[in-house]
Design a protein around this motif. Structure first.
Motif, PDB file in Angstrom:
ATOM      1  N   THR A  42      -1.457  49.408 -26.103  1.00 46.44           N
ATOM      2  CA  THR A  42      -2.161  49.616 -24.635  1.00 46.44           C
ATOM      3  C   THR A  42      -3.395  50.327 -24.339  1.00 46.44           C
ATOM      4  O   THR A  42      -4.099  49.718 -24.013  1.00 46.44           O
ATOM      5  CB  THR A  42      -0.809  50.793 -24.084  1.00 46.44           C
ATOM      6  OG1 THR A  42       0.181  49.873 -24.675  1.00 46.44           O
ATOM      7  CG2 THR A  42      -0.857  50.779 -22.218  1.00 46.44           C
ATOM      8  N   ARG A  45      -5.600  47.680 -25.633  1.00 48.46           N
ATOM      9  CA  ARG A  45      -5.774  46.490 -24.275  1.00 48.46           C
ATOM     10  C   ARG A  45      -7.004  47.171 -23.274  1.00 48.46           C
ATOM     11  O   ARG A  45      -7.957  46.855 -22.389  1.00 48.46           O
ATOM     12  CB  ARG A  45      -4.512  46.200 -23.690  1.00 48.46           C
ATOM     13  CG  ARG A  45      -4.991  45.553 -22.613  1.00 48.46           C
ATOM     14  CD  ARG A  45      -3.524  44.630 -22.592  1.00 48.46           C
ATOM     15  NE  ARG A  45      -3.338  43.909 -21.361  1.00 48.46           N
ATOM     16  CZ  ARG A  45      -2.932  43.945 -19.864  1.00 48.46           C
ATOM     17  NH1 ARG A  45      -1.580  45.010 -19.918  1.00 48.46           N
ATOM     18  NH2 ARG A  45      -3.046  43.342 -18.879  1.00 48.46           N
ATOM     19  N   THR A  52      -5.191  39.400 -21.654  1.00 47.51           N
ATOM     20  CA  THR A  52      -3.928  39.342 -21.212  1.00 47.51           C
ATOM     21  C   THR A  52      -2.733  39.663 -22.404  1.00 47.51           C
ATOM     22  O   THR A  52      -3.492  39.875 -23.175  1.00 47.51           O
ATOM     23  CB  THR A  52      -3.208  38.080 -21.201  1.00 47.51           C
ATOM     24  OG1 THR A  52      -3.503  37.429 -22.182  1.00 47.51           O
ATOM     25  CG2 THR A  52      -4.269  37.463 -19.956  1.00 47.51           C
ATOM     26  N   PRO A  53      -1.907  40.819 -22.548  1.00 44.69           N
ATOM     27  CA  PRO A  53      -1.283  41.258 -23.428  1.00 44.69           C
ATOM     28  C   PRO A  53      -0.991  40.042 -24.775  1.00 44.69           C
ATOM     29  O   PRO A  53      -0.527  39.890 -25.542  1.00 44.69           O
ATOM     30  CB  PRO A  53       0.094  41.780 -22.921  1.00 44.69           C
ATOM     31  CG  PRO A  53       0.125  42.479 -21.679  1.00 44.69           C
ATOM     32  CD  PRO A  53      -1.026  41.055 -21.084  1.00 44.69           C
ATOM     33  N   LYS A  54      -0.215  38.711 -24.277  1.00 45.36           N
ATOM     34  CA  LYS A  54      -0.407  37.597 -25.313  1.00 45.36           C
ATOM     35  C   LYS A  54      -1.344  36.785 -25.707  1.00 45.36           C
ATOM     36  O   LYS A  54      -1.006  37.537 -27.154  1.00 45.36           O
ATOM     37  CB  LYS A  54       0.319  36.124 -23.855  1.00 45.36           C
ATOM     38  CG  LYS A  54       0.769  35.386 -24.758  1.00 45.36           C
ATOM     39  CD  LYS A  54       0.976  34.061 -23.327  1.00 45.36           C
ATOM     40  CE  LYS A  54       0.920  32.891 -24.211  1.00 45.36           C
ATOM     41  NZ  LYS A  54       1.762  31.628 -23.761  1.00 45.36           N
ATOM     42  N   VAL A  55      -2.763  36.972 -25.284  1.00 45.29           N
ATOM     43  CA  VAL A  55      -3.957  37.112 -26.283  1.00 45.29           C
ATOM     44  C   VAL A  55      -4.346  37.768 -26.770  1.00 45.29           C
ATOM     45  O   VAL A  55      -4.334  37.553 -27.743  1.00 45.29           O
ATOM     46  CB  VAL A  55      -5.170  35.811 -24.442  1.00 45.29           C
ATOM     47  CG1 VAL A  55      -5.946  36.044 -25.367  1.00 45.29           C
ATOM     48  CG2 VAL A  55      -4.232  35.316 -24.105  1.00 45.29           C
ATOM     49  N   THR A  57      -2.408  40.283 -28.352  1.00 42.86           N
ATOM     50  CA  THR A  57      -1.173  39.737 -29.333  1.00 42.86           C
ATOM     51  C   THR A  57      -1.373  38.917 -30.133  1.00 42.86           C
ATOM     52  O   THR A  57      -1.701  38.516 -31.894  1.00 42.86           O
ATOM     53  CB  THR A  57      -0.047  39.698 -28.547  1.00 42.86           C
ATOM     54  OG1 THR A  57       0.535  40.785 -28.268  1.00 42.86           O
ATOM     55  CG2 THR A  57       1.116  39.790 -30.347  1.00 42.86           C
ATOM     56  N   GLN A  58      -1.777  37.612 -30.090  1.00 41.04           N
ATOM     57  CA  GLN A  58      -2.529  36.661 -30.990  1.00 41.04           C
ATOM     58  C   GLN A  58      -3.596  36.856 -31.414  1.00 41.04           C
ATOM     59  O   GLN A  58      -3.906  36.380 -32.706  1.00 41.04           O
ATOM     60  CB  GLN A  58      -2.705  35.509 -29.829  1.00 41.04           C
ATOM     61  CG  GLN A  58      -1.729  34.444 -29.017  1.00 41.04           C
ATOM     62  CD  GLN A  58      -1.401  33.902 -28.437  1.00 41.04           C
ATOM     63  OE1 GLN A  58      -3.145  33.140 -27.484  1.00 41.04           O
ATOM     64  NE2 GLN A  58      -0.453  32.907 -27.536  1.00 41.04           N
ATOM     65  N   THR A  59      -4.578  37.365 -30.677  1.00 41.77           N
ATOM     66  CA  THR A  59      -5.817  37.750 -31.299  1.00 41.77           C
ATOM     67  C   THR A  59      -5.188  38.346 -33.134  1.00 41.77           C
ATOM     68  O   THR A  59      -6.085  38.887 -33.626  1.00 41.77           O
ATOM     69  CB  THR A  59      -6.538  38.119 -30.480  1.00 41.77           C
ATOM     70  OG1 THR A  59      -6.400  37.463 -29.632  1.00 41.77           O
ATOM     71  CG2 THR A  59      -8.869  38.900 -30.561  1.00 41.77           C
ATOM     72  N   ARG A  61      -2.926  39.507 -34.357  1.00 49.11           N
ATOM     73  CA  ARG A  61      -1.928  38.200 -35.455  1.00 49.11           C
ATOM     74  C   ARG A  61      -2.586  37.958 -36.305  1.00 49.11           C
ATOM     75  O   ARG A  61      -2.660  37.586 -37.417  1.00 49.11           O
ATOM     76  CB  ARG A  61      -0.836  37.600 -34.496  1.00 49.11           C
ATOM     77  CG  ARG A  61       0.132  37.680 -34.396  1.00 49.11           C
ATOM     78  CD  ARG A  61       1.262  38.693 -34.944  1.00 49.11           C
ATOM     79  NE  ARG A  61       2.477  39.356 -33.756  1.00 49.11           N
ATOM     80  CZ  ARG A  61       2.938  40.370 -33.524  1.00 49.11           C
ATOM     81  NH1 ARG A  61       1.293  41.420 -33.977  1.00 49.11           N
ATOM     82  NH2 ARG A  61       3.760  40.565 -33.364  1.00 49.11           N
TER      83      ARG A  61
END
Lengths: 121, 121
Positions: A42, A45, A52-55, A57-59, A61
């Motif tokens: 958090t 971010r 966005t949280p999704k993007v 997270t992907q980054t 990962r």
């Protein structure tokens, strides 16, 4: 393996994968946001803004997969998850910081170039 | 304007636009491919490999818009079009080259990290 000269312009060179990772939308900003030490999702971010949280997270990962970022889960209630640079990630920060400093020094010139270009169009 | 400290982590800072441009898929590779001097579109595409003409054109337009790349049209038959770094673009090559050197030196470590990560998955 060492007998072939690394070259980012060769599509199958391992170094090219690194440049491609750095050329993902949020990678440079995430690395820059991590340089001051371990941080929770958090807070990370909030540091970066607008992602966005999704993007995000992907980054993260992707950077974990590359061995540049370490995710640590602390067995607390609720569980605490922190992200930090690995030693390999820290070693990348010299060059990344060079880009940051250049960008912060020359951002106004880029804005001026865009405005001049738009006036000509 | 100078009274506010530039900070790439601030979404509305001009420097952030620079980092976002560098974080487009082909930007770093195009800059690296241009560092050895003026080059025609076809030769540039061959240097980089696998990029489509449409996407390469978009990337070059973005870099022109930012004042980092100059496009020159020579009135020959057929017309010759060359791309080269501007002085501002040249000044960015120190940091970009730092990333290139890091990537070429550490590409094998990234590959190893990915393989280790995939074995754990």
């Amino acid at each position: 393996m060492e007998s072939v000269q690394a070259d980012v312009l060769k599509p199958n060179c391992p170094s090219r994968m690194v440049v491609e990772r750095l050329g993902e939308r949020w990678t440079l900003l995430v690395l820059i946001a991590l340089r001051s030490g371990p941080v929770r999702f958090t807070a990370l971010r909030e540091k970066i803004g607008v992602v966005t949280p999704k993007v995000l997270t992907q980054t993260l990962r992707g950077l974990e997969h590359d061995g540049l970022v370490l995710r640590t889960i602390y067995a607390e209630i609720p569980p605490r998850v922190e992200y930090e640079l690995t030693d390999l990630g820290e070693s990348l920060m010299g060059p990344v910081d060079g880009l940051r400093v250049w960008s912060e020094s020359n951002g106004h010139q880029i804005v001026a170039a865009r405005e001049a270009s738009d006036r000509r169009a």
